[in-house]
Design a protein around this motif. Structure first.
Motif, short mmCIF file in Angstrom:
data_model
loop_
_atom_site.label_atom_id
_atom_site.label_comp_id
_atom_site.label_asym_id
_atom_site.label_seq_id
_atom_site.Cartn_x
_atom_site.Cartn_y
_atom_site.Cartn_z
N ASP A 52 -38.29 -23.21 6.00
CA ASP A 52 -39.00 -24.54 5.43
C ASP A 52 -39.60 -24.95 6.58
OD1 ASP A 52 -40.03 -26.94 4.40
OD2 ASP A 52 -38.29 -27.16 3.19
N ARG A 53 -41.10 -24.76 6.82
CA ARG A 53 -41.46 -25.21 7.90
C ARG A 53 -42.00 -26.60 8.13
NH1 ARG A 53 -42.78 -19.88 7.41
NH2 ARG A 53 -42.83 -18.38 9.70
N THR A 54 -42.12 -26.99 6.86
CA THR A 54 -42.46 -28.38 6.69
C THR A 54 -41.32 -29.23 7.04
OG1 THR A 54 -44.09 -27.96 5.04
CG2 THR A 54 -43.23 -30.38 4.95
N ALA A 55 -40.25 -28.92 6.46
CA ALA A 55 -39.15 -29.83 6.86
C ALA A 55 -38.28 -29.36 8.20
CB ALA A 55 -37.91 -29.59 5.62
N GLN A 56 -38.83 -28.25 8.77
CA GLN A 56 -38.16 -27.64 10.02
C GLN A 56 -36.85 -27.53 9.73
OE1 GLN A 56 -39.59 -29.66 13.46
NE2 GLN A 56 -37.98 -28.67 14.70
N LEU A 57 -36.35 -26.62 8.57
CA LEU A 57 -35.09 -26.10 8.20
C LEU A 57 -34.90 -24.77 7.97
CD1 LEU A 57 -34.36 -28.86 5.50
CD2 LEU A 57 -33.53 -28.80 8.06
#
Length: 273
Positions: free
Chosen positions: A189-194
């Protein structure tokens, strides 16, 4: 299908799924503590089943093991005695009876000489505020010159690599006469950096499948160094191995590496102010 965490709810199954017969994680942590002359008081955050905390206790240290899972803590106290086990949230903990522990109780009456946080437990701090809370709590809980020893997945490994992503992987084991199969899929999840994980468990005893969803913060080495420095820590080691879960794994006598490219990240930092 039901949801839940089959491994957290069944610590004995966790140890069957992730065996560590040579106690590499605990031995590696003790090696780091000895190398930098840490005192005897150790807080093992995210202690899980207590294997590593118990090894540090047998090495002569005064150990408090902390975890959020009541089932893990009960199992640790029964199967891996020696340390004192308490419930605490790694995003907000503090020693002393008045410590702000998110209503789960203080981790102990005294400050510690070292905080140990293994097997990517630190990466359950998903946001910058979570990381700030963790490191501020470490700072409050450590004596001057105290150590932070952590081992986790390496966010840098996933820059341009997808060999661990989006493809289900299967694992099977038999526990208490029941055959279990887990299918695990990782995606970013690139937006949340997860790094998000979906794991589905099936068993041959007629029970419904169990779906577990979890996630780890993807920290880059220099990003981690920045957070540590901002909270008054001097980074003594920051490398991708050898460590207890690296390939090849750490062995007694190995010296810390210098690269930070592989899929595990190891850090030792000292509180300087």
């Amino acid at each position: 299908m039901t949801s839940g965490n089959l491994l957290t709810d069944n610590p004995e199954l966790y140890e069957a799924r992730f065996p560590d017969p040579d106690l590499l994680a605990g031995r590696w942590a003790e090696d780091c503590l000895r190398r930098y002359g840490a005192g005897p008081g150790v807080l093992d955050l995210g202690c899980g089943t207590g294997r590593d905390a118990a090894h540090l206790h047998r090495a002569g240290r005064s150990v408090v093991g902390a975890d959020l899972s009541e089932a893990m803590l009960a199992y640790a106290g029964e199967r891996h005695p020696g340390p004192r086990y308490v419930r605490a949230d790694l995003r907000d903990f503090s020693p002393g009876p008045a410590g702000p522990i998110r209503s789960v109780g203080p981790v102990g009456p005294d400050v510690f000489d070292a905080v140990v946080c293994l097997d990517s437990a630190l990466l359950y701090c998903h946001t910058n505020d979570d990381l700030d809370g963790f490191l501020a709590s470490c700072r409050r809980s450590l004596s001057p010159g105290g150590l932070l020893v952590a081992e986790m997945r390496n966010g840098a490994y996933f820059l341009g690599r997808d060999d661990l992503l989006n493809t289900p992987t299967d694992n099977s084991l038999t526990w208490q006469g029941v055959s279990y199969r887990s299918t695990t899929t990782l995606h970013i999840d690139r937006t949340a950096q997860l790094l998000r994980r979906t794991r589905v468990w099936t068993a041959d005893d007629g029970s419904a499948p169990v779906e577990q969803r979890s996630a780890w913060r993807l920290l880059l080495p220099q990003e981690l160094r920045h957070f540590l420095t901002a909270h008054g820590f001097a980074v003594l080691e920051l490398h991708d191995g050898p460590g207890p879960r690296s390939e090849p794994p750490w062995q007694e006598g190995d010296v810390p590496g210098t690269a930070a490219d592989a899929d595990r990240l190891h850090v030792v930092a000292r509180l300087t102010d």
